[in-house]
Scaffold this active site. Structure first.
Site, mmCIF file in Angstrom:
data_model
loop_
_atom_site.group_PDB
_atom_site.id
_atom_site.type_symbol
_atom_site.label_atom_id
_atom_site.label_comp_id
_atom_site.label_asym_id
_atom_site.label_seq_id
_atom_site.Cartn_x
_atom_site.Cartn_y
_atom_site.Cartn_z
ATOM 1 N N THR A 114 0.790 -1.231 0.000
ATOM 2 C CA THR A 114 0.000 0.000 0.000
ATOM 3 C C THR A 114 0.825 1.286 0.000
ATOM 4 O OG1 THR A 114 -0.348 -0.180 2.382
ATOM 5 C CG2 THR A 114 -2.060 -1.101 0.965
ATOM 6 N N GLN A 117 -1.040 -8.075 -24.856
ATOM 7 C CA GLN A 117 -0.389 -8.622 -23.654
ATOM 8 C C GLN A 117 -0.477 -7.630 -22.499
ATOM 9 O OE1 GLN A 117 3.694 -9.501 -24.796
ATOM 10 N NE2 GLN A 117 3.158 -11.632 -25.208
ATOM 11 N N ARG A 136 -3.531 -7.027 -20.176
ATOM 12 C CA ARG A 136 -3.901 -8.024 -19.180
ATOM 13 C C ARG A 136 -3.588 -7.547 -17.754
ATOM 14 N NH1 ARG A 136 -5.139 -12.763 -20.091
ATOM 15 N NH2 ARG A 136 -6.260 -12.243 -18.207
ATOM 16 N N ARG A 146 -4.601 -5.496 -15.232
ATOM 17 C CA ARG A 146 -5.887 -4.803 -15.093
ATOM 18 C C ARG A 146 -5.859 -3.623 -14.155
ATOM 19 N NH1 ARG A 146 -8.746 -10.286 -13.584
ATOM 20 N NH2 ARG A 146 -6.609 -10.565 -12.863
ATOM 21 N N SER A 182 -9.125 5.191 -30.555
ATOM 22 C CA SER A 182 -10.256 4.376 -30.987
ATOM 23 C C SER A 182 -10.319 4.236 -32.496
ATOM 24 C CB SER A 182 -11.562 5.002 -30.504
ATOM 25 O OG SER A 182 -12.650 4.375 -31.151
ATOM 26 N N ALA A 183 -10.239 2.991 -32.963
ATOM 27 C CA ALA A 183 -10.353 2.737 -34.405
ATOM 28 C C ALA A 183 -11.809 2.628 -34.845
ATOM 29 C CB ALA A 183 -9.579 1.482 -34.779
ATOM 30 N N ARG A 207 -11.520 -1.725 -39.781
ATOM 31 C CA ARG A 207 -10.308 -2.011 -38.990
ATOM 32 C C ARG A 207 -10.010 -3.502 -38.876
ATOM 33 N NH1 ARG A 207 -12.218 -1.469 -32.661
ATOM 34 N NH2 ARG A 207 -14.359 -2.122 -32.985
ATOM 35 N N HIS A 252 3.052 0.596 -7.111
ATOM 36 C CA HIS A 252 2.996 -0.833 -6.779
ATOM 37 C C HIS A 252 2.645 -1.658 -8.014
ATOM 38 C CE1 HIS A 252 1.870 -4.641 -5.051
ATOM 39 N NE2 HIS A 252 0.635 -4.493 -5.469
ATOM 40 N N ARG A 294 7.311 -8.106 -17.038
ATOM 41 C CA ARG A 294 7.577 -7.773 -18.435
ATOM 42 C C ARG A 294 9.039 -7.423 -18.708
ATOM 43 N NH1 ARG A 294 3.496 -10.528 -20.602
ATOM 44 N NH2 ARG A 294 1.490 -9.836 -19.764
#
Lengths: 302, 302, 302, 302
Positions: free
Chosen positions: A89, A109, A112, A114, A122-123, A195, A213, A222
Site C-alpha cells: 500500500t 499482452q 492483461r 488490469r 479508438s479505431a 479495422r 505498486h 515484463r
C-alpha cells in the site's frame, strides 16, 4: 520515425509554460517529462504526468502530517523494509502516466494488467495510421524447441529476409484495402468494420496510468527474460524512467524483486543439505529436472 | 481541535518550498493544498497531492500529443458528453490524494470503496490518540420508523444530553483502560490487543488516494441524502475541493449525476401517459407505492 | 457459543435437499459445506458455496473444451508449474464463498484485501448481538520489544486476569448502554449512531467471496507467523478447507509459497560464496543484521 | 461451423457424469450448461460453470444463516429494491463462467471490462485455427455521418460484395503466410512473432468469469444499441442465459437498468414545466439540441 514534426511541436509546446507547485516534484523526472523514448521501429513511451516520489512512500507508511523525516538513510531503510516484506500500500501512493505507442499484439499482452487506467486511440472513431511493426533482422527468430512460448536463435539471413517480405507485403496490402474500404470521399465502410482487415502488428497508442505498486508488478513480469522481446523493450525503458523518478524504490526493487529468486520448500531442503557439506545432485535432490536446473542456474550465475 | 500546533507547523513547512514543474497545475487547488478542512469535532480532510486537471480528461479521451484544444467551449462539451454517457476511463486519468482523520465507524463505511489506495495509521504499531467523536446536540437523532437505516428528528434535549453523557463516559473509560493496559512504563499488553477495548467512535486517520472516476462514484453515494450524516460531511467538503480542482467536470457531475434521476421502464410509461394528457395516480400507475412516491418527489421538487 | 440452536437448524435444513448438477463437484468439500469451523470464543468460518476444482485450473490454462486431461500426473505437473511461475489467471477460475463471524478489529484487517466480495451485517439496519471477543489466558501477551507490531510472552496470570476483567467489564457496560440508547420500546437513538458506543472486540459477520488466486494471496499473508493471532486462526482453518477443496493446488501452494523463501540479490551472492566453500558471517556479508538473521533462520530451520 | 465433431464430443462427455451437490442449483441453467450458443459465423458463448442463484443475492443482503425467506414475493421485492438503489455487493455473490469464441477485434473491446477473470488461448504457445469473421451481407454497413463511431445503412450489394472479397482474400492470404512462416516441419518462425501477420478478424477464444454485478454492468453497456453489433450479439445471448439463471434479477435489470433512462437536472426542469402544462421546445428548454433529441426519443418511444 515514431513522431511527425507536428507531434514534436505539440510536445515541445508543453515544456514552455512551467508552473509553480507545492506538490512533491522530482527534477530528474521533470527533465524527462513528455520526451519520447523511441522503441522498436515506430513505438515510444513517454511520461506525461506523475504524482509523488520516494518520500511519498515513506510519508504514507507513517501517515505523517509533513514530508516525513529529513534523514535519507532512515527513508532508505524503511523503503527497503517495505519492499522486502512485500508491503504494497505505501507504493500505491505514487502514480505515473505514460503515453505509449505500440503494436496491437503487444497491447494485447499489456492490457492483461488490469490494475491500471487506459485510454486507447479508438479505431471505431478514428482512422489508424499506416504504421506496422517489422522486427529487425536479428529478432527474426526461430521457435524454441525447449520452451513452447519462446524464441531460439535468429533465422538464417535468407529465411529472415523472406519472413520480413511476407510481413511487410501483407501489412501493406491489408492497409491499402483498409483505406480503400473506408473510401473517405465516397460511401465508405464503417470504421468499426474496416479495422478488422488490419494485421496485428499495426501500431496503436494509449494513455496508460498506474500506481507505483502495480507498475513494479508489471515491470517484474515484463522486464523478465521470459517476457516477449517486443514488450520487454518497453519495460526496460520504463525502468530507466523509474530510476529517475524514485531512485531509492528502484534500487530496492532491483535488490529484492528483479535480482531475487524464490526457493521452494524442496529447494530450501537441498540448500540446507549442501551447506551442511553434503553433495546433492538432481537424482537425490527430490526436485524435478526443471526445478533443479532453475536452481542451479541461479546459484551459478555471476 | 483536530490538529496540534506541531502538526500545523509540519503542514506549513510543506508550503515553504514551492518547485517548478511542467506538469498540469491548478492554481485554485494549489491554494487549498495541505490545508485541513475541519469536520465533526476532531476530523478533517486535506488534499496532499493531485495529478491532472480538466484538460487531462480531454487529452486522454483524444489520446492527443499535447494539451488538447485551446477552446474551453469544446473541452466543456466533450466533458459533458463523457459524463452524460457514463464514459469512465478519461476521468480515471486524474488522481487525488487526501489525508483524512475520521471516526472508526465512518472509516468502516468508507473502506468499502475498494477502488482506492489506503494507508491507515496502525494501532498494532502505534498508540491511538485520546480522541473520539461525540455528535453535536442537533445530530443526536431518533431511529427513523420509515427507513430502517435512517434517522428521524433529534431526541429531546434531556434524552440527547443523557446519550452524550453515556457516549462520553464510555469512550473515556475505555480509553483510560486502554492506556492502563498498555502500561508503557512496565510490561504492557500488546498494542494489537489493547486496541480492542476502544469504542467505534475513536478517531483514526489515513491517506486515501483515488482516481477522479472513482472519486465521483464515492461522492455520488456518500453526498447522497441517504448517506449517514457523519460521512456525508466529508463528501460535501470533498465536492468543494473538486470544484476548485476540476470545475468543468464538477459542473457536469452536478448536472448529470448528483442532480439527475433515473426513471425505470415503468416510470417512463407513466410519464408518457401524463405528457399525453392522462391523469395517472398510484393505483393505476403500475408502480409500487414506494416507487410512485420517489417519482413524485422528484417531479415536484423545485 | 457461536451459534444458536435456531441458526444450527437453518444450516442443517440446507443439507436436506441435495440436487443433481453437471458442474464440477468436490465430494470432500461437499462434506464440509455449511459446517461452521468454530474459532476464538464466538467466531466461525464456514463454506456456503464454491465453484470449480483442481481440474478447472487446468481446463482454463489450456482453454479446453472438456474437462482437461484424464491423467492426474499431468494436471499436477501443470498446477505446480503455474504456481512456481506465479501464473495467476488460471487460479482465478475457481471461486469460494464463506460466511464468517469475527471481531470488528479482525474485520478491519481482513477488509484490506480488496479483491473479494463482501456483504457485512449492517449495524445501521440491525442490532448487533451481545458478543465480544475475550482472549484466552495464554493469548494475553505483552508488547514485543523487538517487533513494534508483535507480541512477546504471556503476561503474568494476575496481570492477564486484570486485563481480561477490564476488557469484559468495558465491553459489557458499553453494550448495556448501546441497548439503553436504542431503547426499542420508546424513542431510541438511531442505530447508526448507537453502534459507535460498542468496543472493537464486538463480533460482526459477513459473507466473503474470493477467487482461488486472491484467496491464496490472503492466506499467504494471514497464515504467516507475523500475522496477528486472531486473524491467523481463521486463515489456518481456511487452509484446511482449501486442502479438501483443491488438494493439488493446496500442496503446490505449501511447496512454492508458504514453505518458500525469497533470497534477495545480496543473499544470493552470499549463498554462492558459501557454496563455493567460503566462510561468510554477517560482517562480511554485505547484508544488514536483520536480513542476515532472516536468511540464517531459514537456512537453519528444519 | 464453430465446433469440430471432436469438440462436440468433449462437451457432451461432460454431461454424462452428473453429481449430487448441496449447493444452490438452477435446473433451467443446468439445462443450458456447456451448450454453445452459436454467434456470428464461427463464434459461440457457452456457460461452463456458475455459483449462486436469485436466493444467494437475498441471502447475502440479509447475511442469513440459511437460504433466506421462503416467500418468493419478499425476495422479489428485495431484489428490485437492491437493483433500483444500485446496491452492488449482494449481486457480487453470484458468479458465472463462460467459454467464448470471438474475433480478436471484439476481444479487444471486451477485455476493457477489467473486473472479470480471463484465460485466453495463447498464440505464443499454440497455433491459431484458420477462422476469421466475415460479416453477413446486411451487416456490411456504411460509416454513419451523424455518429462518428457508428454505422449507417448497408452498402450496396455490389460494394458489399467487393468489401467481403477484400476481407476474405486478405485474411486468407495472411493466414497462409502465417502457416508458411511457422513451417512446422522445418525451422519455423517463433509463434509469438508469426501471429502478428494475422488480421484482426481472426477468431480467438477464452474462459471469462465474472460476478453477477459486473456481468450486469457489462451487459448494460454491450447490449446497448450504441454498442458495436459484433459484441452486442454476444451480450444478447448472455441476457438469455441470465434469464434462465436468475430470473428475478434479470427482470429487475430490464426494468431498472436496460429499460430505464436517466434525466439530467436540466431535463428534470423541463419535465416539471411540461407537467405543469407549459409548452417547451428545444429553443426554450435550456438543453442542447442533442440532449433535447435524446429526451424526446425516450418520451415518445412506445
Amino acid at each position: 520515425m515514431p513522431l511527425t514534426d507536428e507531434q514534436r511541436a505539440e510536445i515541445e509546446a508543453q515544456r514552455l509554460a512551467p508552473a509553480t507547485t507545492n506538490r512533491p516534484t522530482v527534477p530528474a523526472l521533470e527533465a524527462l517529462l513528455f520526451k519520447p523514448f523511441e522503441l522498436l521501429d515506430h513505438g515510444f513511451v513517454r511520461v506525461v504526468d506523475y504524482m509523488g516520489d520516494d518520500s511519498a512512500v515513506v510519508q504514507a507508511a507513517r501517515v505523517s502530517y509533513g514530508r516525513g523525516t529529513k534523514k535519507v538513510s532512515e527513508d532508505t531503510g524503511l523503503i527497503r523494509y517495505l519492499m522486502r516484506h512485500r508491503h504494497s500500500t505505501p507504493f500505491e501512493m505514487c502514480e505515473i502516466k505514460f503515453h505509449v505507442k505500440l503494436p496491437v499484439f503487444v497491447a494485447r499482452q499489456w492490457i492483461r494488467h488490469r490494475m491500471a487506467n487506459v485510454n486507447e486511440y479508438s479505431a471505431r472513431y478514428s482512422i489508424l495510421d499506416r504504421e506496422f511493426y517489422l522486427p529487425s533482422l536479428d529478432q527474426v527468430s526461430a521457435q524454441s524447441k525447449s520452451n513452447r512460448q519462446g524464441r531460439a536463435a535468429s533465422l538464417s539471413p535468407e529465411r529472415a529476409a523472406h519472413v520480413l517480405d511476407l510481413l511487410r507485403q501483407d501489412a501493406s496490402r491489408c492497409y491499402d484495402h483498409y483505406e480503400e474500404m473506408l473510401d473517405p470521399d465516397g460511401v465508405g465502410l464503417a470504421r468499426e468494420l474496416a479495422r478488422m482487415n488490419l494485421t496485428l502488428n499495426t501500431y496503436t497508442q494509449w494513455y496508460w496510468k498506474a500506481d507505483l505498486h502495480n507498475l513494479l508488478h508489471f515491470l517484474s513480469l515484463r522486464a523478465d527474460p521470459h517476457a516477449q522481446y517486443e514488450i520487454r523493450v518497453y519495460a526496460e525503458a520504463m525502468i530507466d524512467i523509474l530510476r529517475a523518478w524514485v531512485p531509492i524504490t528502484c534500487a530496492a526493487f532491483e535488490e529484492y524483486r528483479l535480482g531475487a529468486f524464490t526457493f521452494s520448500a524442496g529447494m530450501l531442503a537441498v540448500l540446507r543439505r549442501q551447506l551442511a557439506g553434503e553433495t546433492v545432485d538432481q537424482t537425490n535432490s527430490g526436485l524435478s529436472r526443471r526445478e533443479w536446473d532453475e536452481m542451479q542456474a541461479v546459484l551459478q550465475s555471476t
